[in-house]
Design an enzyme around this catalytic site. Structure first.
Site, PDB file in Angstrom:
ATOM      1  N   ASP A 163      -2.060   6.925   6.207  1.00 16.43           N
ATOM      2  CA  ASP A 163      -3.115   6.059   5.697  1.00 16.43           C
ATOM      3  C   ASP A 163      -3.381   5.025   6.791  1.00 16.43           C
ATOM      4  O   ASP A 163      -2.588   4.127   7.013  1.00 16.43           O
ATOM      5  CB  ASP A 163      -2.654   5.389   4.392  1.00 16.43           C
ATOM      6  CG  ASP A 163      -3.643   4.340   3.893  1.00 16.43           C
ATOM      7  OD1 ASP A 163      -4.700   4.140   4.533  1.00 16.43           O
ATOM      8  OD2 ASP A 163      -3.354   3.717   2.859  1.00 16.43           O
ATOM      9  N   LYS A 209     -12.934  -1.629   6.651  1.00 16.61           N
ATOM     10  CA  LYS A 209     -12.193  -2.542   7.521  1.00 16.61           C
ATOM     11  C   LYS A 209     -12.824  -2.568   8.919  1.00 16.61           C
ATOM     12  O   LYS A 209     -13.363  -3.570   9.355  1.00 16.61           O
ATOM     13  CB  LYS A 209     -10.727  -2.109   7.642  1.00 16.61           C
ATOM     14  CG  LYS A 209     -10.079  -1.669   6.341  1.00 16.61           C
ATOM     15  CD  LYS A 209      -9.746  -2.803   5.424  1.00 16.61           C
ATOM     16  CE  LYS A 209      -8.911  -2.296   4.248  1.00 16.61           C
ATOM     17  NZ  LYS A 209      -8.534  -3.364   3.317  1.00 16.61           N
ATOM     18  N   TRP A 223       0.827  -1.212   0.000  1.00 19.34           N
ATOM     19  CA  TRP A 223       0.000   0.000   0.000  1.00 19.34           C
ATOM     20  C   TRP A 223       0.854   1.250   0.000  1.00 19.34           C
ATOM     21  O   TRP A 223       0.481   2.271  -0.597  1.00 19.34           O
ATOM     22  CB  TRP A 223      -0.987  -0.034   1.162  1.00 19.34           C
ATOM     23  CG  TRP A 223      -2.040  -1.064   0.903  1.00 19.34           C
ATOM     24  CD1 TRP A 223      -2.186  -2.286   1.491  1.00 19.34           C
ATOM     25  CD2 TRP A 223      -3.066  -0.999  -0.109  1.00 19.34           C
ATOM     26  NE1 TRP A 223      -3.235  -2.972   0.932  1.00 19.34           N
ATOM     27  CE2 TRP A 223      -3.794  -2.209  -0.048  1.00 19.34           C
ATOM     28  CE3 TRP A 223      -3.445  -0.036  -1.048  1.00 19.34           C
ATOM     29  CZ2 TRP A 223      -4.875  -2.479  -0.896  1.00 19.34           C
ATOM     30  CZ3 TRP A 223      -4.516  -0.300  -1.886  1.00 19.34           C
ATOM     31  CH2 TRP A 223      -5.218  -1.507  -1.803  1.00 19.34           C
TER      32      TRP A 223
END
Length: 360
Positions: free
Chosen positions: A172, A196, A102
């Site tokens: 993030d 999530k 990511w």
């Protein structure tokens, strides 16, 4: 009906009480005669839903008054572009810390808008740790320093907050958002997809310090300009109303559990059950450095990878799904977000023991 233990990395399992409340309110939200899905985002009903969600999030996280809370669209991948558009503020470069897949996506996207200085990377070692901060080569003139606080694919998590001095820290937090208390004031900007720990896919939460907005690049679409969205209470365009409503239900559920301190204690307990087992067996292994292991996403592999399919098939037969690791790394991955009950983790470890006994 039998619900499975859903170990998906996202969209992920949700608290059952939240799902039941949403079901009860599906056709008629609190006597309005409407589903939340049908409401005007300008109507008093949804404005109340939105305000409650924001207030609850501020309370749970201790968000300071000089920070805006935005409910936006585009996901964390969208924010990879939206962050530099908003945060460069006349500067030409930004620092990024590379800790996995990511981080790499964030770096690739940011390069379209500025010079990216990769101040540290754990790629050489296979992305199994967070680089120690004394190895970071930060640029004092950078517009911001960007980290991915939890790598969903690799299972690497920051258990400390970097000190970036006067340069704003951007994080993030998609896969460890509201999983434990943090000091929001240590960050200039936090962003996270909701799929999530917060609710269904569709909303991206952005928490940003007031003084960092208002200087977006001229090419920034109006809907992605933090200042415009802040001035319009995240309603410059039609927001993802139902997902915001679901997020509010989840925030209420977290508050009822005892807040983020209680959530963290439960998450640590769950993670310990799985990691402790992985420490006692050579049949399975986790490659991540112990001090950097994620509390949310636990990748593990069988020493004999030819058994992967059999392991997954057996897990599914026992009501445990979505354990297959990301295609880029293979193996298995158990995502044990806030809503995963400890019974699910215990069931997984019991099955791992059973599988080892029959295949070892």
């Amino acid at each position: 009906m039998t619900r499975v233990f859903n170990f998906s990395a996202g969209p992920a399992t949700l608290p059952e009480p939240v799902l039941r409340q949403a079901a009860d309110e599906m056709l008629d939200w609190r006597g309005s005669g409407m589903s939340v899905m049908e409401m005007s985002h300008r109507g008093k009903e949804f404005i109340a839903i939105h305000a409650e969600a924001e207030q609850l999030l501020r309370e749970l996280m201790g968000v300071p008054a000089n920070y805006k809370v935005l409910f936006l669209q585009g996901g964390a991948i969208g924010e990879n572009a939206i962050v530099p558009m908003n945060m460069l503020r006349g500067r030409s470069s930004a620092d990024y810390i590379d800790t996995g897949e990511w981080s790499k996506k964030s770096i690739k996207e940011a390069k379209k808008y500025c010079k990216v200085n990769v101040a540290a990377s754990s790629e050489e070692g296979g992305y199994v740790r967070v680089p120690k901060q004394d190895t970071w080569k930060l640029d004092k003139d950078a517009a911001y320093v960007h980290i991915c606080s939890n790598e969903t694919i690799g299972g690497v998590e920051y258990h400390w907050t970097p000190d970036t001095g006067e340069v704003p820290l951007v994080a993030d937090m998609s896969s460890n958002f509201i999983s434990r208390p943090i000091d929001v004031s240590r960050y200039g900007l936090i962003y996270a997809g909701t799929q999530k720990n917060v609710g269904p896919a569709g909303v991206t939460i952005v928490i940003v310090r007031d003084d960092l907005i208002g200087q977006a690049l001229p090419i920034t679409p109006s809907a992605f300009d933090y200042k415009i969205q802040a001035d319009n209470d995240s309603m410059f365009n039609t927001p993802p109303t139902y997902t915001i409503y679901m997020a509010g239900l989840v925030f209420n559920w977290i508050k009822a559990q005892g807040g983020l301190n209680a959530i963290e204690a439960n998450n640590r307990k769950k993670a310990a059950v799985l990691y402790d087992h992985l420490e006692t067996t050579s049949f399975f292994y986790n490659p991540v450095a112990r001090e950097d292991r994620s509390l949310m996403n636990v990748p593990f592999k069988l020493r004999d990878e030819s058994l992967d399919d059999a392991f997954l098939k057996g897990a599914q037969a026992r009501g445990m799904v979505q354990l297959k690791g990301h295609r880029s790394v293979g193996g298995m991955r158990a995502s044990i977000y806030n809503a995963m009950p400890i019974e699910g983790v215990v069931a997984l470890v019991d099955y791992m023991k059973e599988f080892e006994a029959s295949h070892g």
